[in-house]
Design a protein around this motif. Structure first.
Motif, short mmCIF file in Angstrom:
data_model
loop_
_atom_site.label_atom_id
_atom_site.label_comp_id
_atom_site.label_asym_id
_atom_site.label_seq_id
_atom_site.Cartn_x
_atom_site.Cartn_y
_atom_site.Cartn_z
N PRO A 207 -10.89 20.37 -46.86
CA PRO A 207 -12.03 21.27 -47.08
C PRO A 207 -13.38 20.54 -47.10
O PRO A 207 -14.40 21.12 -46.74
CB PRO A 207 -11.74 21.90 -48.44
CG PRO A 207 -10.80 20.95 -49.12
CD PRO A 207 -10.00 20.30 -48.03
N GLY A 208 -13.40 19.29 -47.53
CA GLY A 208 -14.69 18.59 -47.66
C GLY A 208 -15.50 19.16 -48.81
O GLY A 208 -15.21 20.24 -49.32
N GLY A 209 -16.48 18.39 -49.23
CA GLY A 209 -17.33 18.88 -50.31
C GLY A 209 -18.17 17.76 -50.88
O GLY A 209 -18.17 16.64 -50.37
N HIS A 210 -18.88 18.07 -51.92
CA HIS A 210 -19.78 17.10 -52.53
C HIS A 210 -18.96 16.05 -53.30
O HIS A 210 -18.03 16.39 -54.02
CB HIS A 210 -20.74 17.83 -53.46
CG HIS A 210 -21.89 16.98 -53.89
ND1 HIS A 210 -21.77 15.99 -54.84
CD2 HIS A 210 -23.17 16.95 -53.49
CE1 HIS A 210 -22.93 15.40 -55.00
NE2 HIS A 210 -23.81 15.97 -54.18
N THR A 253 -18.54 12.41 -43.36
CA THR A 253 -19.80 13.13 -43.17
C THR A 253 -20.98 12.30 -43.66
O THR A 253 -21.91 12.01 -42.92
CB THR A 253 -19.76 14.46 -43.96
OG1 THR A 253 -18.57 15.17 -43.59
CG2 THR A 253 -20.98 15.31 -43.68
N SER A 254 -20.94 11.87 -44.89
CA SER A 254 -21.99 11.05 -45.47
C SER A 254 -21.41 10.40 -46.70
O SER A 254 -20.34 10.79 -47.18
CB SER A 254 -23.20 11.90 -45.85
OG SER A 254 -22.89 12.69 -46.98
N ASN A 256 -22.10 10.60 -49.70
CA ASN A 256 -21.92 11.45 -50.88
C ASN A 256 -21.18 12.74 -50.57
O ASN A 256 -21.37 13.74 -51.23
CB ASN A 256 -23.27 11.75 -51.54
CG ASN A 256 -24.24 12.42 -50.59
OD1 ASN A 256 -24.07 12.32 -49.39
ND2 ASN A 256 -25.22 13.09 -51.13
N SER A 257 -20.31 12.68 -49.55
CA SER A 257 -19.49 13.84 -49.23
C SER A 257 -18.02 13.44 -49.14
O SER A 257 -17.69 12.41 -48.54
CB SER A 257 -19.89 14.44 -47.88
OG SER A 257 -21.23 14.87 -47.90
N ASN A 260 -14.49 16.11 -44.36
CA ASN A 260 -13.60 17.20 -43.93
C ASN A 260 -12.73 16.78 -42.76
O ASN A 260 -11.78 17.48 -42.41
CB ASN A 260 -14.38 18.49 -43.62
CG ASN A 260 -15.49 18.25 -42.63
OD1 ASN A 260 -15.59 17.17 -42.04
ND2 ASN A 260 -16.32 19.24 -42.42
N VAL B 97 -27.30 16.35 -45.64
CA VAL B 97 -26.30 15.29 -45.46
C VAL B 97 -25.79 15.23 -44.02
O VAL B 97 -25.04 14.33 -43.66
CB VAL B 97 -25.06 15.49 -46.37
CG1 VAL B 97 -25.45 15.40 -47.82
CG2 VAL B 97 -24.32 16.78 -46.07
N PHE B 98 -26.19 16.18 -43.18
CA PHE B 98 -25.50 16.35 -41.90
C PHE B 98 -26.11 15.49 -40.80
O PHE B 98 -27.33 15.45 -40.65
CB PHE B 98 -25.50 17.82 -41.50
CG PHE B 98 -24.81 18.66 -42.54
CD1 PHE B 98 -23.43 18.73 -42.58
CD2 PHE B 98 -25.54 19.31 -43.52
CE1 PHE B 98 -22.79 19.45 -43.56
CE2 PHE B 98 -24.90 20.03 -44.52
CZ PHE B 98 -23.53 20.11 -44.54
N GLU B 155 -30.49 12.65 -50.26
CA GLU B 155 -29.04 12.60 -50.06
C GLU B 155 -28.57 11.18 -49.73
O GLU B 155 -29.26 10.42 -49.05
CB GLU B 155 -28.63 13.52 -48.90
CG GLU B 155 -28.97 15.00 -49.11
CD GLU B 155 -28.02 15.70 -50.09
OE1 GLU B 155 -27.15 15.04 -50.69
OE2 GLU B 155 -28.18 16.92 -50.25
N ARG B 371 -19.98 25.66 -51.18
CA ARG B 371 -19.50 24.77 -50.11
C ARG B 371 -20.59 23.80 -49.62
O ARG B 371 -20.59 23.42 -48.44
CB ARG B 371 -18.93 25.57 -48.93
CG ARG B 371 -17.83 26.56 -49.31
CD ARG B 371 -16.49 25.92 -49.67
NE ARG B 371 -15.86 25.39 -48.46
CZ ARG B 371 -15.48 24.13 -48.32
NH1 ARG B 371 -15.65 23.27 -49.31
NH2 ARG B 371 -14.91 23.72 -47.21
N GLY B 372 -21.47 23.43 -50.56
CA GLY B 372 -22.50 22.44 -50.20
C GLY B 372 -21.87 21.17 -49.65
O GLY B 372 -20.76 20.79 -50.02
N HIS B 373 -22.56 20.54 -48.73
CA HIS B 373 -22.10 19.31 -48.07
C HIS B 373 -20.90 19.55 -47.16
O HIS B 373 -20.28 18.60 -46.72
CB HIS B 373 -21.76 18.21 -49.08
CG HIS B 373 -22.95 17.63 -49.77
ND1 HIS B 373 -22.97 16.35 -50.27
CD2 HIS B 373 -24.17 18.15 -50.04
CE1 HIS B 373 -24.16 16.12 -50.83
NE2 HIS B 373 -24.89 17.22 -50.69
N SER B 374 -20.56 20.80 -46.90
CA SER B 374 -19.52 21.08 -45.91
C SER B 374 -20.13 21.93 -44.80
O SER B 374 -21.20 22.53 -44.97
CB SER B 374 -18.34 21.81 -46.54
OG SER B 374 -18.56 23.22 -46.54
N LEU B 375 -19.45 21.98 -43.68
CA LEU B 375 -19.97 22.76 -42.55
C LEU B 375 -19.95 24.25 -42.84
O LEU B 375 -20.59 25.04 -42.15
CB LEU B 375 -19.15 22.46 -41.29
CG LEU B 375 -19.24 21.02 -40.79
CD1 LEU B 375 -18.29 20.78 -39.63
CD2 LEU B 375 -20.68 20.69 -40.35
#
Lengths: 405, 405
Positions: A207-210, A253-254, A256-257, A260, B97-98, B155, B371-375
């Motif tokens: 899922p990815g996330g912070h 992603t970065s 701080n992520s 996903n 972050v993207f 970020e 869902r911050g920091h996710s697509l």
């Protein structure tokens, strides 16, 4: 030569054989001209068509029967025998490793020819033509029909697709009972085993996330890490040599992520079909277990970890027995021409028939060369050495095909 | 609302305040349009220039004074007060972050907007503009000057460089006496403490070689894998919240090569200076042990595995006292708008002033999101909730800035 087994000794003592070798020698300049012509037709991976069409015309001009291009792009034709032996295939590969746009102009310095692909495997294509002319000039009839093949897709991601097609889809697939691939100049290296490989590109998703806010959710990086680490702890035998490698990885992603998506390329190889199968099964289980472990280690309420396995390379392993006729007679034929052959495992078109239990070896096209797969590739076409190597290969083929009196 | 302290109650009872909130409401569609426009200007880490220039133009169009881009790339302008209060900064961050190339097209479903970065922190940029318009329409003059800032580098590896510059190099560095960062929609979470973080870029190196020919030598991928996996198994306390993340990884030569270099980015955080110190020490030990393990697991005759740790992020921890005016009044303002605020530690632009002893908090921009920091990042811009959240934040700012009669 006195130690050669009867079939080799008798063959080499015959007038017909001597006439054939005289033809190889007399027409050597024509063979060199063919090497140059064919080398200068670019034949990048998956784009062998131009060279294939040119070779098709040459096979036809050499009087073979049933000359054709098959569905995958191999070109071939038959030199009929007496019908008293099984079909034997003699192949060289049309493709080179070099991409479209590579300068394939042949530069000649004395007896050396420089050009990408000149030795691997263009010289062999020309040598096959020389064999046909030599047999015709000598009036040699073999018991077996000989299927001469210029095949596609031997190199890299071509993944042996030409010879794979020949043995699994082609119209001769059930008839070929022995297989020679003539690949690169070196006559002293006989490949009697094919190293199998399975290559996977694995994508782990989640899922990815912070990194702070979503801490506690599954992270595909850890599933990938467990996959790599468990793979690294896999016991593989030294003999038959079996290997694995976590080769290339990426993703995220970065900083701080929680990522996903991450991915991993893995290379699995073995000299043994069974060991490669075991290793592949273990690898697939490792991936599955690593995904399950991560899905149990952290929270999955925003999504689960999944893994997608993509098979990006698949070369079968196999071996031809050292006491098989093809290995014994080819070895004797090469020794009888003054060479000191070694037997090795490698990855060539012969992998495919070996994996199917069909006697197969890789022999050399004669002469010498070096820097294969580099832009500095070269071969030496000095006539005496070149013809001696060609004669050794022809002897091996004739010993298996049988010569009618 | 009857429980609100006098400054909040008086403010919210005033006609001017009601006019301001009516403006937020009436112009809500324009705010949503600004969110979409700004979200669709990509603003990857270290490449915020395009969005910064667009925001600079918007600040100027909103009539601020001294509108400028500073040396690090922050854009800002002042809304003058009566001169009877200290300078107060109200910031939102420009970066997402993207990475470049991410599709930032906003998709709307009902009142929901989906796009990377839409809530973190693009909505806040648009909300600051709405505040300026609302204050102007209501004819509100604050005692303090308000410095509105769109800052860079909040970020990830940006490492708070925008706000760090503002407080250590910028021309207002000695004048800002209170700091609000408006970051992400959630109004009920007030950050009163800065979570410290340590971020490492770790490069694992080894000799490298052919995947089959050199099999048995050390592979830096396995040292990296053990590092990730051991990190994933580290126990961290839930309170004070302490987290880790293997975030980004890469490296390798080709699928048939043992890599000579791979790398990993790791994010370590804690609300507690002591816990962060413990976690950092454990991480460094894990890397050392993973390197040693790989150097003992495979052959090192062509070279050993090494790891180079580079500290790429180091955010100070800090806190604003719970009994400070900024925390008390912001909390009251948010309660007065019907919310139930919680106070937390997080890692935001407010870390910098907090670490310098300057009263600072993070408030939300209103509405909801996830869902911050996710697509799959989304926000809900349903008007009633969105305006109520915006009004809460504006009240907090005005309570600190003071309103002239």
């Amino acid at each position: 030569m006195t130690d050669a087994p009867p079939p080799i000794a008798a063959l080499m003592a015959s007038a017909a054989y001597r006439r054939a070798v005289e033809t190889l020698d007399r027409e050597h300049d024509r063979t060199v001209a063919d090497i140059i012509t064919l080398t200068q037709i670019p034949s990048p991976p998956f784009h062998e068509q131009a060279r294939a069409r040119a070779y098709l015309d040459l096979l036809r001009a050499h009087g073979l029967a049933d000359v054709e291009m098959d569905a995958i792009g191999n070109v071939m034709g038959i030199r009929r025998g007496t019908g008293n032996g099984p079909l034997i295939a003699v192949a060289a590969h049309l493709d080179t490793v070099f991409p479209a746009g590579t300068d394939v102009t042949v530069r000649r310095e004395g007896t050396k020819l420089f050009a990408p692909g000149v030795g691997d495997d263009t010289r062999s294509l020309a040598v096959l033509l020389a064999y046909i002319r030599a047999l015709d000039a000598a009036g040699i009839r073999t018991h077996s029909d000989l299927l001469f093949v210029g095949d596609v897709g031997e190199e890299g991601l071509g993944d042996l697709r030409g010879v794979r097609h020949l043995f699994t889809q082609g119209k001769y697939r059930d008839r070929i009972k022995a297989f020679f691939t003539v690949d690169s100049p070196d006559v002293e290296t006989i490949a009697v085993g094919g190293i199998g490989s399975k290559r996977y590109h694995v994508t782990f998703r989640g899922p990815g996330g912070h990194s702070f806010g979503a801490f506690g959710i599954v992270n595909p990086m850890y599933a990938m890490a467990q996959t790599m680490l468990e793979l690294s702890r896999t016991h593989v035998p030294a003999t038959p040599k079996t290997t694995f490698c976590a080769s290339v990885a990426g993703g995220g992603t970065s900083i701080n992520s929680i990522p996903n998506e991450v991915w991993l390329d893995v290379d699995l190889r073995s000299q043994s079909v069974d060991e490669l199968f075991r290793l592949e099964a273990r690898f697939r289980a490792i991936v599955e277990q690593a995904v399950a472990a991560e899905n149990h280690a952290r929270a999955t309420d925003t999504g689960m970890i999944t893994a997608e396995l993509k098979l990006v390379g698949d070369r079968p392993a196999g071996a031809t027995a050292m006491d098989s006729d093809i290995v014994k007679l080819a070895t004797a034929a090469i020794i009888a021409h003054g060479f000191s052959p070694r037997h090795e495992f490698s990855s060539t078109d012969a992998n495919i028939p070996m994996s199917l239990g069909i006697p197969a070896i890789k022999i050399g096209s004669g002469g010498s060369g070096g820097r294969g797969h580099s832009l500095d590739e070269w071969i030496d076409v000095e006539r005496t050495a070149s013809v001696r190597g060609m004669a050794a290969g022809l002897t091996a083929i004739l010993a298996i095909a049988g010569v009618a009196p």
